[in-house]
Design an enzyme around this catalytic site. Structure first.
Site, short mmCIF file in Angstrom:
data_model
loop_
_atom_site.label_atom_id
_atom_site.label_comp_id
_atom_site.label_asym_id
_atom_site.label_seq_id
_atom_site.Cartn_x
_atom_site.Cartn_y
_atom_site.Cartn_z
N ASP A 103 0.85 -1.18 0.00
CA ASP A 103 0.00 0.00 0.00
C ASP A 103 0.89 1.24 0.00
OD1 ASP A 103 -2.82 0.92 0.25
OD2 ASP A 103 -3.04 -0.96 1.34
N ASP A 210 -3.12 4.51 -2.44
CA ASP A 210 -4.24 4.97 -1.64
C ASP A 210 -4.70 6.37 -2.08
OD1 ASP A 210 -5.87 4.48 0.84
OD2 ASP A 210 -4.84 6.28 1.54
N GLU A 267 -6.51 3.79 -6.02
CA GLU A 267 -7.84 3.90 -5.42
C GLU A 267 -8.46 5.20 -5.91
OE1 GLU A 267 -9.87 3.81 -0.98
OE2 GLU A 267 -7.96 4.84 -1.27
N HIS A 344 -10.51 -4.24 2.36
CA HIS A 344 -10.45 -3.90 3.79
C HIS A 344 -11.42 -2.79 4.18
CE1 HIS A 344 -8.03 -1.01 1.68
NE2 HIS A 344 -7.99 -0.24 2.74
N ASP A 345 -11.97 -2.08 3.19
CA ASP A 345 -12.90 -0.98 3.46
C ASP A 345 -14.36 -1.36 3.19
OD1 ASP A 345 -11.02 0.89 4.28
OD2 ASP A 345 -10.67 1.65 2.25
#
Length: 580
Positions: A103, A210, A267, A344-345
């Site tokens: 990430d 991210d 993202e 994960h979100d």
């Protein structure tokens, strides 16, 4: 026989397995997952048929937002391990033919990062301009006010007052996550060196980037339109996403990435225009290899506040449209796309789009969703536990079990705003049970022993789902009919038919059907028709006539037999034919 696959960059045909370090596998009994725990399960990961692992932030962090608040890009959060552990992980992955991506969190740092500590030390510090500082505004009564009315992604104002230097700093997320100032070339240079090249030199193969469209903000920092008159802080994503210098910054970042042949997946929230997405993903533009669009996983969210909704507040037609938009991205373009429904979100996909009411419905709908995902074009991303059909936490769990800052902030906001109105609080609670990020963060369920084999500690950092005795890797690995076995079968099929499944053209065949999703995939002389029943009830079904096709054969199904003219509860099938 499937034709020989065309030559493509490695990341196009890849399946990526996402790992959340805190919840994957605890190797030392402290209740927290760690890097050695990941290493211990690499053979399992490899057995799935995936090609890449993506590790969520493992950097040193005070963990206000589970590692997305980084205090040092060049060290590892001690409970997770050390830099040497990461080096071993990279080596062990490469020896198995697995690649590793990390990430890349560079919109903001932790407020404990040394850069921010210097920046806030004085207005004339050389790093003052590495973050975004602004003077206060004052109303007619002389009361101090933030520079604008933007609402943070986690609620409240995006601005926090700093007493020491008498200015506000910007944070699009938690106050402990100050935004870096990408306008400053020295800041960008430090980011590229510390956050990227430090790890690229150690052999990582790329990054999930991210909040990739938030580095350039509206230069005027103007107020957002008032959508919710009941609060001072307003939704402002259109003012802090896709700013005027965004593409310039990514082009500069790509110069670094190209030196290492590193892949990127960005993202990309709040960006729905296909033409704009193409600016990010066009190979010619040399910015990002692909992006995560949120059209599918945002289904059922509230129009302003994510959790201002009710469970399962979506229609199948909306899902068809959303998937169509992500698939259309590669139609006649030099861009690439992604396929995902969990991360994960996000809450667990079976609980959102299938059914977790009974073990049978969970199994059938989990396999049906596997057929959907594995037959869509683009790079496929699977989240840990998705391959065994992990589901949301039970409705009976109290709010005290929820750890995530986003969900807790929303719950407390509603409780305060409604003065504790039971109906409003209960509505918020139902939305969280359906959509909270916490559901994806429950520990991985390895076996039926206490704490699901995740840890030997009696106090795992987060409670293990109560259903671990029924849903776990060990049990499913012994069952050729399990969701785990089915996912392995789907990934094998995806490798056998890459031109059709990974790269094929996509067309929805029954747009107005709100119960069944039918679509066609085509590549050269092959066609695939996928039919998916998104309901518990039987649905009528008839194969379409495809011009020039020979007879269809059922390539994969989540039932052992085939009933003509009907799709049973959550039944999914994929029919293959060669064209004449």
């Amino acid at each position: 026989m499937a034709p020989v696959a065309l030559e493509h960059p490695w990341w196009k045909n890849a399946t990526v397995y996402q790992i959340y370090p805190a919840s994957f596998k605890d190797s030392n009994g402290d209740g927290v997952g760690d890097i050695p725990g990941i290493i211990s399960q690499l053979d399992y990961i490899h057995s799935l048929g995936v090609d890449v692992i993506w590790i969520c932030p493992m950097y040193n962090s005070p963990q206000v937002d589970m590692g997305y608040d980084i205090s040092d890009y060049e060290s590892v959060y001690p409970p997770y391990g050390t830099v040497a552990d990461m080096e071993q992980l990279i080596t062990e992955c490469h020896s198995r033919g697995l690649r590793v991506i990390l990430d890349l969190v560079v919109n903001h740092t932790s407020n404990l990062h040394s850069w921010f500590q210097e920046s806030r030390s004085s207005k004339d510090n050389p790093k003052r301009d590495w973050y975004i500082w602004r003077p206060a505004k004052y109303d007619s009564a002389g009361n101090r006010k933030p520079p604008n009315n933007w609402r943070s992604n986690f609620g409240g104002s995006v601005w926090t007052w700093d007493d020491h230097t008498q200015e506000y700093y910007l944070h699009l997320f938690c106050p402990e996550q100050p935004d870096l100032n990408w306008e400053n070339p020295s800041t960008r240079s430090a980011i590229f060196s510390s956050a990227m090249e430090f790890w690229l030199r150690k052999g990582v193969d790329g990054f999930r980037v991210d909040t990739v469209n938030m580095y350039s903000k509206d230069p005027e920092y103007q107020d957002a339109p008032i959508i919710d008159a009941g609060t001072e802080w307003q939704f402002a994503a259109h003012l802090y996403s896709n700013g005027p210098r965004m593409h310039e910054y990514l082009s500069e970042m790509n110069v670094v990435l190209e030196k290492y042949d590193a892949m990127t997946v960005g993202e990309l929230p709040h960006t729905h225009d296909v033409a704009h997405v193409l600016r990010y993903t066009s190979a010619r533009e040399k910015q990002l290899n692909m992006v995560f669009q949120f059209d599918v996983v945002d289904l059922g969210f509230g129009p302003d506040e994510k959790y201002d909704t009710t469970p399962r507040n979506w229609k199948l037609g909306g899902m068809k449209d959303a998937i169509g938009r992500t698939q259309k991205l590669i139609d006649g373009t030099d861009a690439w796309t992604t396929v995902f429904i969990e991360n994960h979100d996000q809450a667990r996909s079976i609980s959102r789009f299938g059914s977790d009411k009974t073990p049978e419905l969970r199994e059938k709908s989990g396999k049906m969703l596997a057929i959907l995902l594995a037959t869509l074009s683009g790079t496929l991303f699977i989240y840990q536990g998705q391959e065994i059909g992990m589901v949301n936490a039970p409705e009976s769990w109290p709010m005290e079990e929820y750890k995530d800052v986003e969900g807790n902030n929303y719950y407390n906001f509603i409780r305060e705003r409604s003065n504790g109105d039971p109906a409003a609080v209960a509505r918020a609670r139902r939305a969280l049970q359906h959509l909270a990020r916490d559901h994806a963060r429950l520990p991985m369920q390895w076996d039926g022993t206490p704490y699901a084999g995740f840890t030997t500690s009696e106090k795992p950092w987060m409670r293990v789902n109560d259903n671990y005795g029924d849903i776990n890797v060990k049990k499913q690995a012994l069952d050729e009919k399990s969701i785990l076995s089915f996912w392995k079968q789907m990934l094998k099929l995806r490798k056998e038919y890459p031109n059709l499944l990974v790269h094929g053209g996509f067309k929805v065949l029954d747009k107005d059907n709100e119960n069944v999703f039918m679509f066609e995939k085509t590549a050269m002389s092959q066609t695939l028709v996928v039919v998916l029943n998104f309901t518990e009830e039987n649905q009528p079904f008839e194969l379409p006539t495809i011009a020039g096709s020979k007879s269809f054969k059922c390539l994969i199904s989540n039932y052992d037999d085939e009933v003509t003219g009907v799709l049973r509860s959550f039944e999914g099938r994929a029919y293959f034919a060669s064209l004449a």
